[in-house]
Design a protein around this motif. Structure first.
Motif, PDB file in Angstrom:
ATOM      1  N   SER A  40      35.794  19.311  42.636  1.00  0.00           N
ATOM      2  CA  SER A  40      34.750  20.059  43.447  1.00  0.00           C
ATOM      3  C   SER A  40      35.458  20.956  44.641  1.00  0.00           C
ATOM      4  O   SER A  40      36.231  20.874  45.327  1.00  0.00           O
ATOM      5  CB  SER A  40      33.953  18.894  44.401  1.00  0.00           C
ATOM      6  N   GLY A  41      35.189  22.267  44.105  1.00  0.00           N
ATOM      7  CA  GLY A  41      35.830  23.259  45.049  1.00  0.00           C
ATOM      8  C   GLY A  41      35.012  24.724  44.513  1.00  0.00           C
ATOM      9  O   GLY A  41      33.776  24.731  44.311  1.00  0.00           O
ATOM     10  N   ASN A  42      35.931  25.793  44.289  1.00  0.00           N
ATOM     11  CA  ASN A  42      35.318  27.045  43.827  1.00  0.00           C
ATOM     12  C   ASN A  42      36.316  27.782  43.186  1.00  0.00           C
ATOM     13  O   ASN A  42      37.541  27.856  43.790  1.00  0.00           O
ATOM     14  CB  ASN A  42      34.561  27.798  44.882  1.00  0.00           C
ATOM     15  N   ILE A  43      36.201  28.532  42.033  1.00  0.00           N
ATOM     16  CA  ILE A  43      37.375  29.491  41.462  1.00  0.00           C
ATOM     17  C   ILE A  43      37.406  30.568  42.087  1.00  0.00           C
ATOM     18  O   ILE A  43      38.844  31.009  42.779  1.00  0.00           O
ATOM     19  CB  ILE A  43      36.685  29.879  40.114  1.00  0.00           C
ATOM     20  N   VAL A  44      36.659  31.243  42.863  1.00  0.00           N
ATOM     21  CA  VAL A  44      36.817  32.151  44.054  1.00  0.00           C
ATOM     22  C   VAL A  44      36.201  31.584  45.172  1.00  0.00           C
ATOM     23  O   VAL A  44      34.882  31.442  45.004  1.00  0.00           O
ATOM     24  CB  VAL A  44      36.294  33.510  43.314  1.00  0.00           C
ATOM     25  N   HIS A  45      36.737  31.969  46.388  1.00  0.00           N
ATOM     26  CA  HIS A  45      36.351  31.106  47.552  1.00  0.00           C
ATOM     27  C   HIS A  45      36.858  31.947  48.567  1.00  0.00           C
ATOM     28  O   HIS A  45      37.915  31.882  49.009  1.00  0.00           O
ATOM     29  CB  HIS A  45      36.666  29.895  47.572  1.00  0.00           C
ATOM     30  N   ASN A  46      36.286  33.414  48.971  1.00  0.00           N
ATOM     31  CA  ASN A  46      37.040  34.144  50.079  1.00  0.00           C
ATOM     32  C   ASN A  46      35.823  34.370  51.041  1.00  0.00           C
ATOM     33  O   ASN A  46      34.859  35.194  50.971  1.00  0.00           O
ATOM     34  CB  ASN A  46      37.310  35.466  49.605  1.00  0.00           C
ATOM     35  N   LEU A  47      35.652  33.217  52.066  1.00  0.00           N
ATOM     36  CA  LEU A  47      34.617  33.185  53.061  1.00  0.00           C
ATOM     37  C   LEU A  47      34.659  34.676  53.908  1.00  0.00           C
ATOM     38  O   LEU A  47      33.458  35.117  54.559  1.00  0.00           O
ATOM     39  CB  LEU A  47      34.480  32.129  53.843  1.00  0.00           C
ATOM     40  N   GLY A  48      36.033  35.236  53.966  1.00  0.00           N
ATOM     41  CA  GLY A  48      36.224  36.076  55.041  1.00  0.00           C
ATOM     42  C   GLY A  48      35.347  37.616  54.683  1.00  0.00           C
ATOM     43  O   GLY A  48      35.322  38.503  55.553  1.00  0.00           O
ATOM     44  N   THR A 103      28.526  39.851  43.012  1.00  0.00           N
ATOM     45  CA  THR A 103      29.408  39.552  42.864  1.00  0.00           C
ATOM     46  C   THR A 103      30.486  40.903  42.883  1.00  0.00           C
ATOM     47  O   THR A 103      30.270  41.907  42.261  1.00  0.00           O
ATOM     48  CB  THR A 103      29.782  39.105  41.294  1.00  0.00           C
ATOM     49  N   TYR A 104      31.478  40.762  43.613  1.00  0.00           N
ATOM     50  CA  TYR A 104      32.303  41.904  43.883  1.00  0.00           C
ATOM     51  C   TYR A 104      32.953  41.990  42.666  1.00  0.00           C
ATOM     52  O   TYR A 104      33.397  40.980  41.744  1.00  0.00           O
ATOM     53  CB  TYR A 104      33.317  41.460  44.774  1.00  0.00           C
ATOM     54  N   PRO A 105      33.327  43.187  42.260  1.00  0.00           N
ATOM     55  CA  PRO A 105      34.135  43.567  40.900  1.00  0.00           C
ATOM     56  C   PRO A 105      35.346  42.773  40.808  1.00  0.00           C
ATOM     57  O   PRO A 105      35.634  42.026  39.587  1.00  0.00           O
ATOM     58  CB  PRO A 105      34.290  45.044  40.858  1.00  0.00           C
ATOM     59  N   TRP A 106      36.053  42.576  41.776  1.00  0.00           N
ATOM     60  CA  TRP A 106      37.640  41.956  41.583  1.00  0.00           C
ATOM     61  C   TRP A 106      37.194  40.270  41.558  1.00  0.00           C
ATOM     62  O   TRP A 106      38.134  39.676  40.877  1.00  0.00           O
ATOM     63  CB  TRP A 106      38.366  42.193  43.023  1.00  0.00           C
ATOM     64  N   ALA A 107      36.324  39.884  42.111  1.00  0.00           N
ATOM     65  CA  ALA A 107      35.758  38.406  41.947  1.00  0.00           C
ATOM     66  C   ALA A 107      35.308  38.206  40.429  1.00  0.00           C
ATOM     67  O   ALA A 107      35.803  37.109  39.919  1.00  0.00           O
ATOM     68  CB  ALA A 107      34.974  37.895  42.952  1.00  0.00           C
ATOM     69  N   TYR A 162      26.896  35.972  47.318  1.00  0.00           N
ATOM     70  CA  TYR A 162      27.613  36.494  48.243  1.00  0.00           C
ATOM     71  C   TYR A 162      28.832  37.358  48.198  1.00  0.00           C
ATOM     72  O   TYR A 162      29.609  37.870  49.063  1.00  0.00           O
ATOM     73  CB  TYR A 162      27.754  35.609  49.608  1.00  0.00           C
ATOM     74  N   GLY A 163      29.060  37.717  46.843  1.00  0.00           N
ATOM     75  CA  GLY A 163      30.168  38.550  46.396  1.00  0.00           C
ATOM     76  C   GLY A 163      31.508  37.907  45.930  1.00  0.00           C
ATOM     77  O   GLY A 163      32.040  38.186  45.171  1.00  0.00           O
ATOM     78  N   SER A 164      31.829  36.847  46.747  1.00  0.00           N
ATOM     79  CA  SER A 164      33.059  36.174  46.668  1.00  0.00           C
ATOM     80  C   SER A 164      33.242  34.808  46.766  1.00  0.00           C
ATOM     81  O   SER A 164      33.895  34.182  47.265  1.00  0.00           O
ATOM     82  CB  SER A 164      33.990  36.912  47.704  1.00  0.00           C
ATOM     83  N   LEU A 165      32.039  34.065  46.312  1.00  0.00           N
ATOM     84  CA  LEU A 165      31.759  32.530  46.046  1.00  0.00           C
ATOM     85  C   LEU A 165      31.523  32.353  44.947  1.00  0.00           C
ATOM     86  O   LEU A 165      30.224  32.292  44.494  1.00  0.00           O
ATOM     87  CB  LEU A 165      30.967  32.100  47.330  1.00  0.00           C
ATOM     88  N   ASP A 166      32.345  31.925  43.795  1.00  0.00           N
ATOM     89  CA  ASP A 166      32.118  31.571  42.627  1.00  0.00           C
ATOM     90  C   ASP A 166      31.313  30.396  42.189  1.00  0.00           C
ATOM     91  O   ASP A 166      31.966  29.318  42.281  1.00  0.00           O
ATOM     92  CB  ASP A 166      33.337  31.904  41.637  1.00  0.00           C
ATOM     93  N   MET A 167      30.198  30.180  41.715  1.00  0.00           N
ATOM     94  CA  MET A 167      29.427  28.783  41.646  1.00  0.00           C
ATOM     95  C   MET A 167      29.958  28.202  40.306  1.00  0.00           C
ATOM     96  O   MET A 167      29.056  26.992  39.969  1.00  0.00           O
ATOM     97  CB  MET A 167      28.037  29.010  41.826  1.00  0.00           C
TER      98      MET A 167
END
Length: 261
Positions: free
Chosen positions: A164-172, A182-186, A250-255
């Motif tokens: 349980s986590g996220n592939i992309v997880h950048n809250l900042g 989704t941000y293009p880099w994410a 939110y751009g940087s939280l991959d579900m």
């Protein structure tokens, strides 16, 4: 559970915000239907991003506590309980499997939100024993993958392996005003990891920083990413891959959820 237990899946769930527990959205609807896709497990071994400590520990409580390890959410969430039983027998079995890793029993932890907020949707009756395995923050990516390899045998014994986590997880850098974006880099990093799963090239997931600066941007801290390596380690050669809730918030939280079965 059927008399002859089938091989259980290994599943990585993109759990996102604890607030999902109160929502009806594509991810939570998928969680609610997930258990219908395979037999009922004898028990669940969960590796959550939120038990990120020094050492490899296994919850040994018969009645693990529900941990409300978040802030700023509605009061109702702090009153929620997930009263699933633990399993000392399963905990002992895991410690034996991970003897070389100096795994130890732990009675202080319980179910953090990476575990109970998801399982409350998947198994709302809380009637299946659950054991959490910590992520040793002092160890290499290869270590976590190899622990997953050792856990793989549990799948044939009727146990579900859950990361349980996220592939992309950048809250900042999250864009709180644009949930379905989704941000293009994410997107690029997420696609890179999904390709590694499709092509069964786990070395790309283990050495994810080789992808370049966008990997560091996607995974500024490894705690949410590492549960994936346990699941990939538990993979069997005959497994089929299914991607579920494959989107970002939110751009940087991959579900993205990945099921190997």
């Amino acid at each position: 559970m059927s008399e002859q237990q089938s091989v259980m899946p290994a599943i990585f769930i993109g759990h996102g915000s604890p607030g999902n527990i109160l929502e009806d959205n594509p991810a939570t609807r998928m969680w609610e239907s997930l258990a219908s896709e395979f037999d009922t497990p004898k028990g669940i071994v969960c590796v959550s991003a939120h038990w990120y400590i020094k050492g490899t520990a296994v919850t040994a409580n018969e009645n693990p506590r529900t941990i409300h390890d978040f802030g700023g959410f509605p009061q109702i969430m702090y009153e929620m309980q997930y009263p699933a039983p633990g399993s000392q027998a399963l905990a002992n079995h895991i410690v034996a499997l991970l003897e070389e890793e100096d795994a130890r029993l732990d009675s202080s932890w319980g179910f953090d939100h990476g575990t109970w907020c998801v399982l409350s949707k998947v198994y709302p009756n809380a009637d299946i024993p659950v054991v959490q395995l910590s992520i040793d923050r002092t160890q290499s990516n290869e270590y976590h993958f190899n622990v997953g390899k050792k856990l793989s045998a549990l799948r044939e014994q009727g146990y579900l392996i859950l990361g349980s986590g996220n592939i992309v997880h950048n809250l900042g850098v999250m864009n709180w005003g644009a949930r379905g974006t989704t941000y293009p880099w994410a997107q690029r990093f997420g696609d890179y990891i999904r390709d590694a799963v499709i092509n069964d090239t786990p070395e790309h997931a283990i050495n994810y920083l080789a992808f370049g600066p966008e990997a560091q941007q996607s995974v500024p801290s490894p705690d949410h990413y590492l549960p994936l390596l346990y699941v990939l380690g538990a993979r069997k050669s005959a497994d089929k891959v299914a991607f579920k809730s494959q989107y970002c918030e939110y751009g940087s939280l991959d579900m993205t959820t990945i099921m190997l079965s």
